[in-house]
Design a protein around this motif. Sequence first.
Motif, PDB file in Angstrom:
ATOM      1  N   TYR A   1      -7.653 -11.164  -5.952  1.00  0.00           N
ATOM      2  CA  TYR A   1      -7.314  -9.836  -7.206  1.00  0.00           C
ATOM      3  C   TYR A   1      -5.638  -9.479  -6.312  1.00  0.00           C
ATOM      4  N   LEU A   2      -5.936  -8.893  -5.404  1.00  0.00           N
ATOM      5  CA  LEU A   2      -4.287  -8.227  -5.183  1.00  0.00           C
ATOM      6  C   LEU A   2      -3.252  -9.293  -5.174  1.00  0.00           C
ATOM      7  N   GLU A   3      -3.640 -10.479  -6.047  1.00  0.00           N
ATOM      8  CA  GLU A   3      -2.618 -11.282  -5.952  1.00  0.00           C
ATOM      9  C   GLU A   3      -2.330 -12.172  -7.219  1.00  0.00           C
ATOM     10  N   SER A   4      -3.369 -12.611  -7.993  1.00  0.00           N
ATOM     11  CA  SER A   4      -3.610 -12.962  -9.083  1.00  0.00           C
ATOM     12  C   SER A   4      -3.680 -11.756 -10.912  1.00  0.00           C
ATOM     13  N   GLY A   5      -4.335 -10.437 -10.527  1.00  0.00           N
ATOM     14  CA  GLY A   5      -5.602  -9.478 -10.776  1.00  0.00           C
ATOM     15  C   GLY A   5      -6.322  -9.812 -11.724  1.00  0.00           C
ATOM     16  N   PHE A   6      -7.007 -10.880 -11.531  1.00  0.00           N
ATOM     17  CA  PHE A   6      -8.878 -11.542 -11.735  1.00  0.00           C
ATOM     18  C   PHE A   6      -9.421 -10.199 -10.846  1.00  0.00           C
ATOM     19  N   THR A   7     -10.336 -10.430 -11.404  1.00  0.00           N
ATOM     20  CA  THR A   7     -11.616  -9.684 -10.747  1.00  0.00           C
ATOM     21  C   THR A   7     -12.866 -11.381 -10.720  1.00  0.00           C
ATOM     22  N   PRO A   8     -13.777 -11.242  -9.756  1.00  0.00           N
ATOM     23  CA  PRO A   8     -14.315 -12.509 -10.500  1.00  0.00           C
ATOM     24  C   PRO A   8     -15.042 -12.862 -10.986  1.00  0.00           C
ATOM     25  N   ASP A   9     -15.688 -11.429 -11.959  1.00  0.00           N
ATOM     26  CA  ASP A   9     -16.080 -11.914 -13.035  1.00  0.00           C
ATOM     27  C   ASP A   9     -14.969 -12.894 -14.231  1.00  0.00           C
TER      28      ASP A   9
ATOM     29  N   GLY B   1      -6.489  -3.676 -14.534  1.00  0.00           N
ATOM     30  CA  GLY B   1      -5.863  -2.551 -16.089  1.00  0.00           C
ATOM     31  C   GLY B   1      -5.439  -1.066 -15.382  1.00  0.00           C
ATOM     32  N   GLY B   2      -5.141   0.594 -16.387  1.00  0.00           N
ATOM     33  CA  GLY B   2      -4.787   0.921 -15.738  1.00  0.00           C
ATOM     34  C   GLY B   2      -3.729   1.178 -14.746  1.00  0.00           C
ATOM     35  N   SER B   3      -3.686   2.184 -14.372  1.00  0.00           N
ATOM     36  CA  SER B   3      -2.663   2.528 -12.811  1.00  0.00           C
ATOM     37  C   SER B   3      -2.469   1.085 -12.516  1.00  0.00           C
ATOM     38  N   MET B   4      -3.853   0.864 -12.086  1.00  0.00           N
ATOM     39  CA  MET B   4      -3.616  -0.500 -11.081  1.00  0.00           C
ATOM     40  C   MET B   4      -3.058  -0.916 -11.249  1.00  0.00           C
ATOM     41  N   VAL B   5      -2.233  -1.527 -12.696  1.00  0.00           N
ATOM     42  CA  VAL B   5      -2.004  -2.770 -13.039  1.00  0.00           C
ATOM     43  C   VAL B   5      -0.181  -3.088 -12.582  1.00  0.00           C
ATOM     44  N   GLU B   6      -0.188  -2.013 -11.677  1.00  0.00           N
ATOM     45  CA  GLU B   6       1.763  -1.820 -11.236  1.00  0.00           C
ATOM     46  C   GLU B   6       1.171  -2.275  -9.560  1.00  0.00           C
ATOM     47  N   VAL B   7       0.384  -1.512  -9.515  1.00  0.00           N
ATOM     48  CA  VAL B   7       0.042  -0.869  -7.651  1.00  0.00           C
ATOM     49  C   VAL B   7      -0.454  -3.071  -7.421  1.00  0.00           C
ATOM     50  N   GLN B   8      -0.993  -3.911  -7.888  1.00  0.00           N
ATOM     51  CA  GLN B   8      -1.593  -5.233  -7.987  1.00  0.00           C
ATOM     52  C   GLN B   8      -0.067  -5.643  -7.981  1.00  0.00           C
ATOM     53  N   ALA B   9       0.925  -5.780  -9.472  1.00  0.00           N
ATOM     54  CA  ALA B   9       2.158  -6.180  -9.413  1.00  0.00           C
ATOM     55  C   ALA B   9       2.944  -6.290  -7.884  1.00  0.00           C
ATOM     56  N   ASN B  10       2.554  -5.318  -7.540  1.00  0.00           N
ATOM     57  CA  ASN B  10       3.433  -5.067  -6.012  1.00  0.00           C
ATOM     58  C   ASN B  10       2.971  -5.531  -4.496  1.00  0.00           C
ATOM     59  N   MET B  11       1.276  -5.355  -5.279  1.00  0.00           N
ATOM     60  CA  MET B  11       0.660  -6.533  -3.999  1.00  0.00           C
ATOM     61  C   MET B  11       0.935  -7.324  -4.211  1.00  0.00           C
ATOM     62  N   ALA B  12       1.412  -8.270  -5.127  1.00  0.00           N
ATOM     63  CA  ALA B  12       1.379  -9.952  -5.286  1.00  0.00           C
ATOM     64  C   ALA B  12       2.322 -10.057  -4.830  1.00  0.00           C
ATOM     65  N   LYS B  13       3.558  -9.636  -4.141  1.00  0.00           N
ATOM     66  CA  LYS B  13       4.883 -10.061  -3.625  1.00  0.00           C
ATOM     67  C   LYS B  13       4.724  -9.902  -2.090  1.00  0.00           C
ATOM     68  N   LEU B  14       3.816  -9.375  -1.505  1.00  0.00           N
ATOM     69  CA  LEU B  14       3.404  -9.037  -0.296  1.00  0.00           C
ATOM     70  C   LEU B  14       2.820 -10.645  -0.071  1.00  0.00           C
ATOM     71  N   LYS B  15       3.084 -11.078   1.262  1.00  0.00           N
ATOM     72  CA  LYS B  15       2.849 -12.256   1.845  1.00  0.00           C
ATOM     73  C   LYS B  15       1.101 -12.597   1.497  1.00  0.00           C
ATOM     74  N   SER B  16       0.658 -13.681   1.873  1.00  0.00           N
ATOM     75  CA  SER B  16      -0.840 -13.581   1.599  1.00  0.00           C
ATOM     76  C   SER B  16      -1.761 -13.170   2.648  1.00  0.00           C
ATOM     77  N   GLY B  17      -0.824 -13.838   4.149  1.00  0.00           N
ATOM     78  CA  GLY B  17      -1.488 -12.994   5.376  1.00  0.00           C
ATOM     79  C   GLY B  17      -2.052 -11.548   4.611  1.00  0.00           C
ATOM     80  N   ASP B  18      -0.709 -10.918   4.024  1.00  0.00           N
ATOM     81  CA  ASP B  18      -1.188  -9.172   4.950  1.00  0.00           C
ATOM     82  C   ASP B  18      -1.766  -9.461   3.579  1.00  0.00           C
ATOM     83  N   ARG B  19      -1.918  -9.827   2.196  1.00  0.00           N
ATOM     84  CA  ARG B  19      -3.001  -9.332   1.542  1.00  0.00           C
ATOM     85  C   ARG B  19      -4.820  -9.699   1.554  1.00  0.00           C
ATOM     86  N   ASP B  20      -4.951 -10.949   3.113  1.00  0.00           N
ATOM     87  CA  ASP B  20      -6.030 -11.199   3.182  1.00  0.00           C
ATOM     88  C   ASP B  20      -6.392 -10.057   4.778  1.00  0.00           C
ATOM     89  N   ALA B  21      -5.730  -9.437   4.943  1.00  0.00           N
ATOM     90  CA  ALA B  21      -5.593  -8.034   6.939  1.00  0.00           C
ATOM     91  C   ALA B  21      -6.427  -6.730   5.451  1.00  0.00           C
TER      92      ALA B  21
END
Length: 307
Positions: A258-266, A271-291
């Motif tokens: 979800y943090l990488e793609s913006g898509f939930t399991p379903d 949406g909402g204010s999380m759109v920008e947060v997710q866009a930021n998280m997508a730029k992190l290393k995959s290991g940091d999103r896993d952490a």
Amino acid sequence: MKRLALGLGVLAAAGAAVGLWLTAPVPVAAERLQRIAALDGDAAAGEMLFWAGGCASCHAAPGAKDDARLLLSGGVRLTSDFGTFIAPNISPDPQAGIGSWSISDFANAMLAGVSPDGRHYYPAFPYGSYTRMTDGDIADLFAFMKTLPESQVASLPHEVGFPFNIRRSLGGWKLLFFTDAPRENVNSDDPLIARGQYLVEGPGHCGECHTPRNPVGGFVTNAWLSGAQNPEGEGVIPNLTPGGKSIGGWSAADIAYYLESGFTPDFDSVGGSMVEVQANMAKLKSGDRDAIAAYLKALPERANGWE
């Protein structure tokens, strides 16, 4: 009677002096500032911290997209029960931004919430989370900030009325709520969880939105990341603990995806204010999103903080 009045006057003066002393801004210790100043900041590493910290979400111009998010001219309005805070220009411009700041000025702002002219910053600037950042990460972030384009747009004053416009009173708030202690007891022996705790509780400042607050703006004890009323007035900010209905049933892999793609399991999308947060998280290393995901799954279950 005159002696009584004099005595009361002396007590009042003494009380005022103690109050001024207790509420005075406390900068970072000189020894630590010297250690930070001696470091060679890595701008490439600082870029990852820039996105983890969500700097562009508040300090880019409202509605900025793509490369325009690196022009930190400010202007985003943050509404609260205490007034409206307007994010300032933090571009490297020496007049309108922070281009004239030293690394010590930057460290004091990030780690202590103290401005270069010795005043308290309002905690709408999430130094209550950034205070957990390491010396190296402060130096790296500062190095990256200096590479960004300059903006000459003047910062706007906050729209905060009495008594919240008395900045010295923030010293009392800091005495009650400002701490660099861990927000949660988790398995810090697990390096993945420990890294996630650092990112979430520190630069990621997730709790600033996802934790309920008391009437004076401090986090509610034992409600860390349990969700909160939306300060913008519509809806709620989700509960991120395993007890929440929003992501409580997700696996760590679901959260990381979800943090990488913006898509939930379903197959819903962010949406909402999380759109920008997710866009930021997508730029992190995959290991940091896993952490981050591992840390969230390690939290105790909590009921929704807004209920």
